[in-house]
Design a protein around this motif. Structure first.
Motif, PDB file in Angstrom:
ATOM      1  N   GLN A 175      11.475  18.715   5.901  1.00 24.54           N
ATOM      2  CA  GLN A 175      11.288  17.278   5.751  1.00 24.54           C
ATOM      3  C   GLN A 175       9.853  16.895   6.098  1.00 24.54           C
ATOM      4  OE1 GLN A 175      14.392  14.751   7.239  1.00 24.54           O
ATOM      5  NE2 GLN A 175      13.048  12.997   7.421  1.00 24.54           N
ATOM      6  N   SER A 199      12.356   8.297   1.396  1.00 23.13           N
ATOM      7  CA  SER A 199      13.773   7.955   1.543  1.00 23.13           C
ATOM      8  C   SER A 199      14.667   8.959   0.811  1.00 23.13           C
ATOM      9  CB  SER A 199      14.019   6.545   1.007  1.00 23.13           C
ATOM     10  OG  SER A 199      15.383   6.233   1.045  1.00 23.13           O
ATOM     11  N   SER A 245      15.021  12.464   2.688  1.00 20.49           N
ATOM     12  CA  SER A 245      15.350  12.490   4.118  1.00 20.49           C
ATOM     13  C   SER A 245      16.631  13.274   4.384  1.00 20.49           C
ATOM     14  CB  SER A 245      15.493  11.073   4.670  1.00 20.49           C
ATOM     15  OG  SER A 245      16.706  10.512   4.248  1.00 20.49           O
ATOM     16  N   LYS A 246      16.754  13.790   5.587  1.00 23.67           N
ATOM     17  CA  LYS A 246      17.934  14.578   5.942  1.00 23.67           C
ATOM     18  C   LYS A 246      19.199  13.730   5.944  1.00 23.67           C
ATOM     19  CE  LYS A 246      17.314  14.190  10.911  1.00 23.67           C
ATOM     20  NZ  LYS A 246      16.998  14.874  12.138  1.00 23.67           N
ATOM     21  N   ASP A 247      19.044  12.426   6.139  1.00 21.31           N
ATOM     22  CA  ASP A 247      20.212  11.547   6.104  1.00 21.31           C
ATOM     23  C   ASP A 247      20.787  11.436   4.694  1.00 21.31           C
ATOM     24  OD1 ASP A 247      19.854  11.046   8.819  1.00 21.31           O
ATOM     25  OD2 ASP A 247      18.531   9.340   8.424  1.00 21.31           O
ATOM     26  N   VAL A 248      19.912  11.423   3.705  1.00 24.33           N
ATOM     27  CA  VAL A 248      20.346  11.335   2.313  1.00 24.33           C
ATOM     28  C   VAL A 248      20.836  12.702   1.832  1.00 24.33           C
ATOM     29  CG1 VAL A 248      19.567  10.933  -0.057  1.00 24.33           C
ATOM     30  CG2 VAL A 248      18.860   9.383   1.772  1.00 24.33           C
ATOM     31  N   ALA A 264      22.675  15.100   2.823  1.00 25.68           N
ATOM     32  CA  ALA A 264      23.716  15.495   3.783  1.00 25.68           C
ATOM     33  C   ALA A 264      24.477  16.715   3.262  1.00 25.68           C
ATOM     34  CB  ALA A 264      24.655  14.323   4.035  1.00 25.68           C
ATOM     35  N   ARG A 283      19.558  22.397   2.381  1.00 27.10           N
ATOM     36  CA  ARG A 283      18.806  21.135   2.429  1.00 27.10           C
ATOM     37  C   ARG A 283      17.344  21.295   2.014  1.00 27.10           C
ATOM     38  NH1 ARG A 283      19.459  18.659   7.914  1.00 27.10           N
ATOM     39  NH2 ARG A 283      21.585  18.475   7.174  1.00 27.10           N
TER      40      ARG A 283
END
Length: 154
Positions: A95, A121, A124-127, A129, A135
């Motif tokens: 990231q 955005s 990102s690691k949140d998106v 998942a 990843r």
């Protein structure tokens, strides 16, 4: 208020920009002394803020006459730069590495602030998942695709 790392980074970038060849040689201890910090703080700034992804090459020579040489890589051919960035992030990219590449695109004025925020955005690691093992590879594919679009933006 900016932290000491931001101030040191800005100082070094200012020196590089004012140099005729986009290259500087510094002594870690001298820079640390001028900013009244420990030499490891200078190492941290150089390691995290002057990366290949951000367009810098760092060389060091240890010992009494040692130095750290920081070179800013200038590209006059934007297409070549974009191709090199794609190769740099394949087959996987962290990231932070991806963010560094996006910041480089922004610095080179190849993307707008808004485009940069959208790109950050999306990677990102949140998106993304998915399991960690996939990843960085998925992030690389997404960012490579976005950079390819930038190549033909105009």
């Amino acid at each position: 208020m900016r932290n000491i790392s931001d101030i040191i980074e800005a100082h070094l970038k200012e020196i590089i920009e004012s140099s005729n060849h986009n290259v500087i040689e510094i002594k870690r201890s001298e820079i640390a002394e001028s900013f009244q910090c420990v030499p490891s703080q200078i190492n941290y700034v150089i390691k995290t803020r002057f990366t290949v992804e951000k367009g810098y090459i760092v060389e060091s020579k240890r010992g009494g006459g040692g130095y750290i040489r920081i070179s800013r890589v200038q590209h006059h051919d934007k297409m070549k730069l974009l191709n090199e960035l794609i190769l740099l992030i394949q087959p996987r990219v962290t990231q932070q590495g991806a963010i560094d590449v996006i910041e480089r695109l922004l610095e080179e004025e190849l993307i707008s602030e808004r485009e940069a925020r959208l790109m950050v955005s999306a990677i990102s690691k949140d998106v993304l998942a998915v399991p960690i093992t996939l990843r960085d590879e998925l992030r690389s594919r997404i960012l490579s695709s976005m950079i390819s679009i930038v190549k033909y933006k105009d």
